[in-house]
Design an enzyme around this catalytic site. Structure first.
Site, PDB file in Angstrom:
ATOM      1  N   SER A 137       0.830  -1.193   0.000  1.00 30.53           N
ATOM      2  CA  SER A 137       0.000   0.000   0.000  1.00 30.53           C
ATOM      3  C   SER A 137       0.876   1.259   0.000  1.00 30.53           C
ATOM      4  O   SER A 137       1.722   1.429  -0.872  1.00 30.53           O
ATOM      5  CB  SER A 137      -0.962  -0.050   1.191  1.00 30.53           C
ATOM      6  OG  SER A 137      -1.978   0.909   1.069  1.00 30.53           O
ATOM      7  N   ASP A 237      -9.925  -3.444  -5.534  1.00 29.68           N
ATOM      8  CA  ASP A 237      -9.128  -2.474  -4.793  1.00 29.68           C
ATOM      9  C   ASP A 237      -9.087  -1.194  -5.617  1.00 29.68           C
ATOM     10  O   ASP A 237      -8.753  -1.243  -6.811  1.00 29.68           O
ATOM     11  CB  ASP A 237      -7.716  -3.030  -4.591  1.00 29.68           C
ATOM     12  CG  ASP A 237      -6.804  -2.126  -3.761  1.00 29.68           C
ATOM     13  OD1 ASP A 237      -7.227  -1.006  -3.414  1.00 29.68           O
ATOM     14  OD2 ASP A 237      -5.673  -2.552  -3.475  1.00 29.68           O
ATOM     15  N   HIS A 267      -8.289  -4.948  -0.945  1.00 27.86           N
ATOM     16  CA  HIS A 267      -7.097  -4.385  -0.319  1.00 27.86           C
ATOM     17  C   HIS A 267      -6.969  -4.936   1.108  1.00 27.86           C
ATOM     18  O   HIS A 267      -7.884  -4.808   1.918  1.00 27.86           O
ATOM     19  CB  HIS A 267      -7.222  -2.865  -0.271  1.00 27.86           C
ATOM     20  CG  HIS A 267      -5.944  -2.156   0.030  1.00 27.86           C
ATOM     21  ND1 HIS A 267      -5.049  -1.794  -0.943  1.00 27.86           N
ATOM     22  CD2 HIS A 267      -5.406  -1.735   1.204  1.00 27.86           C
ATOM     23  CE1 HIS A 267      -4.019  -1.172  -0.392  1.00 27.86           C
ATOM     24  NE2 HIS A 267      -4.205  -1.134   0.905  1.00 27.86           N
TER      25      HIS A 267
END
Length: 295
Positions: A137, A237, A267
């Site tokens: 991320s 995501d 995610h």
């Protein structure tokens, strides 16, 4: 899984701290020496297999959290697993968070910690020629930006950048960024808040955002000469398409890149550890890093 809402950052940080404290306290560290150190102005957590008698490869692994959450505690279990199973030394930097410390503070913290790792390879029992950078991320954004700085500033030589669900594009203009507004863990609203905290009010989406802040803005010349990349994206995501586009951009720049989209995932899906697809993801991470760091 509890929802993630960074609109109330103090509450989100408190909830995460409580959850990770329990997880770290209960985690078995057998077979691994874990050291918390303060170096280069940055807090670092170093994991090393007990009883290792020769220098090992190393993974410099940067935690995620939308630039505003997290600490080495977030990846504690994953770092222990990598340390044991590769085996390798894992270094996890506790970089300063936005919005209190906006770009480029967190990035410079990570780069300083990476340089310290390379400079102290002998004392850490690390093979200096077997070093990878990894992150998920926001941590993946920092990982590839650190690779850019290492290339441009003559920093440590990196064998691989492992980018898991990377947050790379402050413009949030891809199809997935516009479509996934209510997906688990991460959604368009959180992404907008995250980029605003990192870059400053009114900056995301504007002209002139540096490529080391939002690597999706990088052109071919910005990406040339980076280490090989392995990019992992999740199907549901908002960050999916920017990861796909970044892998393609790396290829266009002559950088070896591999892309894997895991179907049926969101995610942070790796946190559902009993899921078959999460187990596949964990196994692939080990395989990719082991191949890149082979010695």
């Amino acid at each position: 899984m509890p929802p993630v809402d960074i609109s109330d950052l103090a509450a989100a940080r408190a909830a995460q701290k409580a959850e990770t404290f329990l997880r770290v306290t209960d985690t078995d560290t057998t077979g691994v020496t874990v050291m918390d150190v303060q170096q280069a102005g940055v807090s670092l957590r170093v994991y090393r297999p007990e009883g290792a008698t020769h220098p090992l490869p190393a993974v410099f692994r940067i935690h995620g959290g939308g630039f505003v959450l997290g600490s080495p505690d977030v990846d504690h279990e994953a770092n222990l697993r990598l340390c044991r199973e590769l085996p390798c030394v894992v270094v996890s930097p506790g970089y300063r968070l936005a919005p209190e410390h906006p770009y480029p503070t967190g990035l410079e913290d990570c780069y300083a910690a990476l340089c310290w790792t390379g400079e102290n390879a002998v004392g850490l029992g690390i093979r200096a020629d077997r070093l990878a950078v990894a992150g998920d991320s926001a941590g993946a954004c920092l990982a590839t930006a650190v690779a850019m700085l290492a290339r441009d500033r003559g920093g440590p030589e990196l064998r691989l950048q492992y980018l898991d669900s990377p947050a790379l594009d402050d413009r949030l203009s891809t199809l997935s960024a516009r479509r996934f507004t209510d997906t688990p863990v991460w959604n368009r609203r959180n992404a907008r808040l995250s980029w605003t905290a990192y870059l400053g009010e009114g900056v995301p989406g504007s002209a002139g955002v540096p490529v080391t802040a939002a690597p999706s803005r990088a052109g071919t010349t910005d990406l040339a000469g980076l280490p090989p990349a392995h990019v992992v994206v999740m199907a549901y995501d908002p960050l999916r398409d920017e990861g796909v586009d970044y892998a393609r951009a790396l290829l266009d720049a002559g950088v070896a890149a591999e892309l894997h989209l895991f179907p049926g995932t969101f995610h942070g899906a790796a946190m559902v550890r009993h899921a078959a697809v999460a187990q596949r993801m964990a196994a692939e991470e080990l395989t990719v890093l082991r191949r890149a760091l082979a010695w």
